[in-house]
Each structure stands twice: as structure tokens, then as C-alpha cells.
Design a protein around this motif. Structure first.
Motif, short mmCIF file in Angstrom:
data_model
loop_
_atom_site.label_atom_id
_atom_site.label_comp_id
_atom_site.label_asym_id
_atom_site.label_seq_id
_atom_site.Cartn_x
_atom_site.Cartn_y
_atom_site.Cartn_z
N ASN A 24 22.82 17.10 14.28
CA ASN A 24 21.40 17.23 13.97
C ASN A 24 21.11 16.99 12.50
O ASN A 24 20.10 16.42 12.12
N LYS A 36 15.31 20.33 18.20
CA LYS A 36 14.97 20.45 19.60
C LYS A 36 14.36 21.80 19.96
O LYS A 36 14.56 22.79 19.26
N ASN A 37 13.60 21.80 21.07
CA ASN A 37 12.98 23.01 21.63
C ASN A 37 11.96 23.68 20.71
O ASN A 37 11.73 24.88 20.78
N ASP A 44 5.98 19.85 23.59
CA ASP A 44 7.35 19.71 23.06
C ASP A 44 7.40 18.55 22.06
O ASP A 44 7.11 17.41 22.40
N GLY A 46 10.26 18.48 19.93
CA GLY A 46 11.66 18.47 19.51
C GLY A 46 12.25 17.07 19.60
O GLY A 46 12.03 16.33 20.56
N GLY A 47 12.97 16.68 18.54
CA GLY A 47 13.59 15.37 18.51
C GLY A 47 12.67 14.25 18.09
O GLY A 47 13.06 13.09 18.07
#
Length: 408
Positions: A24, A36-37, A44, A46-47
């Protein structure tokens, strides 16, 4: 053996977390992606990169125009006009910074929780400039608000009746409009609004004044108008004239005249105090109250408050006077009818005439009678109102007042 398996399991998890954290970190360095999350308003992100996250949030929460409609009119409040913002950039910064605190241990704890699918959700905070919104709403009110017009009536000394019709008003319900806009902004669900407008009905309608078409009762007394007392009668007669009394409303003589002092145009003249004539402010006003009182008696008004003098008055029979003293004793009556009434005083040539106008449907056949008796120190007078039918037969009588005068 069991303990060894647990330690091995925990070690595997730790190695996985370390590996993922490392990946990450590389990903953050290259693409500046959100861990993420992490979500904003349960979306969402995340990412995603900053640009990707911004595009995703704007699909649902981009600031929009607020459209307000009323009949054939419409207004548009642009977000920049009231500084409307959902603070998306601040939320994105919080999303990035959630795993980038100054504490490495805290960062590891947070990333571990996210990896283990403990979602972190960020709420958008809607803000706007209340002053600018109020100014915009005020401009709408100037276009829509219409003052209500009460019906009015004027009766000339000649008896000519002049009526002006009523007109309903309009009033933007500012508090409701602000609440609707506030709730819409806080819920982050912008949609068109119908302008809440209240119709303001006149308290005095055209129909009310149309019913005033006749004299219900009138009474006259005479006076010397070439002195201070006569001047006071003119002032008090004017201040209690041209009064519209609505159904079941109470007329107060003291309220109509105000304080009887020089500021209100009254002069020093003879008044009865303690059974003697002495100089006092507003001498003569009791003759006006007495004249109206007798007109009210003959018009069928409900007498709420009346007082007699300690000595009989020269201008009216015993039992028919109405003594007043501002702040102490008042003369009051109630309009008992379902139609309004109108008080008209005419002061001219050494006489004051009080007329009470109303609806012809409310006019009754009646007369006033008094009964006297004398004790050792007083004259006691009972005043009655006697009602008659069409053939002048007595229907009923009512006791209005009991007066007590000192014997000389």
C-alpha cells in the motif's frame, strides 16, 4: 501444541499485514490512492486516486442550484450565491490522512482494522451562508408579499356612509422556507421547492362593514363650548368617535381617550371629587362618556363597567351618568351582536350627540326607565332597560346599574 499453532497463526497474519502495508505504501507513493475500506457517505472510495474519488462523490453529492417556484414565477439560488458547500475536499483530505497520522503505531492499528474489513465512513458536512440566504429570501418577499387591507367605514356628520372594501394579503412563510432549504441542504438532496405563501385574511371584511346601515341608538347632551370644559368635550368627543367595534369586542372609554392631560389636548376644568366641584385635568370628559353610555343603552349594548358620580349631573337624569377617571374607573361596553357597530360623535353648537350605527337586523324596541328611593343620606337609583315587542308590549326588562348619590 495448541499454543504453537496459535503463535504460528498470529505470525502469519502479521506477515500478511506487513506485506500488504508495504504494498500500500508503494501504491500511495506512486498513485496517491486512498487506503481500502474507506468511504464517504457510504460510497466506497478505497483504492481510488483523489481525482477518481472526487468524480465518484460528485456523481451523488455535487452542489446544485436550488429552484423555487410560485405560480408563474421562479427563482434560482446558485450554490456560489449562498456559499453552499458539502466540503468534499475536506472529506477527501480526511480520507487520505486517516492512515497517515504522525503516530506510526496508530497508522498500523488503523490499516490493520481496514484490512480486517472494519469500514471507516466519513460524513459530508454541508455549510452555507445564512446571511446571504436571508438576503435572497428577502428579495423574493418583496416580489410576493402584499399587505392586507382592512375594510373601513366613515360616516359623515350628515349620515352619509362611505365604505372601502377589504383585500386579502400575501406573506411568504419565511421560517418554513428556511427550514425546507436547511433540511434539504443537510440531507444533501437538492430539489425544486414550492414557495410557501400564506394568504392573510382581513380581520375586517367588506361584508362586515356592509352590514352597518342604520342608527341603533343615539343620545344628546348640551354644554357651554366657550370655556375649558367645552374644549375638553370637543377633544374627548373626537377621540371616542369613528370607532368600529367588532362582534363581541369590548369598547373602553379610557383606552379610546388616553390620559386626560395637556399632552393629549386637555385643559383644566371643573370636576366632581368627593361631592364637590374642583379644578382638575380633563373636566368635561364625563359628559362625553355619559352621552355615549346612553346611546349604548338605547342600542342594546352589554354594559361591562359603569360608575355614577357622587352628585347628580346637570346634563342627564339621575341613574344615567357614567363617571370616569383615568387609571381608576372606566366606562366599558360589549358589542353583543354578530355584526360590527360604529360609534359616531358629533360635537357642534354647544351639543354633543353620540350615535351608534349597526345592522338593522339588530335594532330592538326598548326604552330606559329609572326607579328612585331616598334613605337618610343618599338617593338610590336603579336603572332598567325594558324591551318591547312590535305592539309595544313588554317582553322583558333587565337591571343595568344601581347608582347612589349623596343628599345635599
Amino acid at each position: 501444541m495448541l499454543r504453537y499453532r496459535k503463535l504460528s497463526f498470529l505470525l502469519c497474519i502479521l506477515l500478511c499485514i506487513t506485506f500488504l502495508l508495504g504494498m500500500n505504501k508503494v501504491e500511495d507513493t506512486k498513485g496517491k490512492k486512498i487506503f481500502k475500506n474507506i468511504s464517504i457517505e457510504n460510497i466506497d472510495i478505497g483504492g481510488l486516486t483523489y481525482k477518481e474519488a472526487l468524480e465518484e462523490i460528485n456523481k451523488y453529492y455535487k452542489e446544485k442550484d436550488i429552484n423555487i417556484n410560485y405560480e408563474d414565477k421562479s427563482w434560482t439560488i446558485r450554490p456560489d450565491e449562498i456559499e453552499l458547500s458539502y466540503n468534499i475536499e475536506k472529506a477527501l483530505s480526511e480520507a487520505y490522512d486517516y492512515t497517515e497520522t504522525e503516530s506510526k503505531l496508530e497508522n498500523i492499528k488503523r490499516k490493520t482494522g481496514l484490512i480486517l474489513r472494519r469500514n471507516y465512513n466519513i460524513d459530508l458536512k454541508a455549510t452555507y451562508n445564512e446571511v446571504k440566504l436571508s438576503n435572497f429570501i428577502e428579495s423574493i418577499c418583496k416580489e410576493i408579499d402584499v399587505d392586507v387591507t382592512q375594510a373601513s367605514i366613515e360616516i359623515k356628520d350628515s349620515g352619509e356612509i362611505i365604505r372601502k372594501p377589504s383585500k386579502e394579503g400575501k406573506e411568504v412563510q419565511i421560517i418554513k422556507l428556511k427550514e425546507d432549504i436547511y433540511n434539504m441542504i443537510c440531507d444533501k438532496k437538492i430539489k425544486s421547492l414550492d414557495l410557501p405563501v400564506k394568504i392573510v385574511n382581513p380581520a375586517i371584511t367588506t361584508e362586515d362593514i356592509q352590514s352597518i346601515n342604520t342608527v341603533l341608538g343615539q343620545f344628546s347632551t348640551s354644554f357651554n363650548e366657550h370655556n375649558s370644559r367645552g374644549s375638553n368635550i370637543h377633544v374627548a368627543g373626537k377621540s371616542t368617535s369613528e370607532k368600529l367595534i367588532m362582534p363581541y369586542e369590548i369598547f373602553s372609554y379610557n383606552k379610546a381617550t388616553g390620559a386626560r392631560n395637556w399632552v393629549n389636548g386637555y385643559k383644566t376644568a371643573k370636576v366632581i371629587i368627593g361631592g364637590k366641584y374642583v379644578n382638575g385635568e380633563g373636566g368635561g370628559v364625563c359628559q362625553v362618556s355619559t352621552t355615549i353610555y346612553n346611546a349604548a343603552l338605547l342600542s342594546g349594548m352589554e354594559i361591562e363597567e359603569v360608575h355614577n358620580h357622587t352628585m347628580p349631573s346637570r346634563y342627564v337624569p339621575r341613574g344615567r351618568d357614567a363617571a370616569v377617571s383615568y387609571g381608576y374607573t372606566d366606562f366599558k361596553f360589549k358589542n353583543p351582536y354578530s355584526h360590527p357597530i360604529y360609534i359616531k360623535n358629533i360635537v357642534s353648537n354647544g351639543a354633543i350627540t353620540s350615535k351608534i350605527y349597526g345592522c338593522s337586523q339588530d335594532r330592538e324596541r326598548l326604552y330606559i326607565k329609572t326607579e328612585e328611593k331616598i334613605d337618610k343620606t343618599n338617593i338610590i337609583v336603579k336603572t332598567y332597560r325594558v324591551y318591547l315587542d312590535e305592539e309595544n308590549n313588554k317582553i322583558r326588562e333587565e337591571l343595568i346599574a344601581t347608582s347612589k348619590y349623596k343628599l345635599k
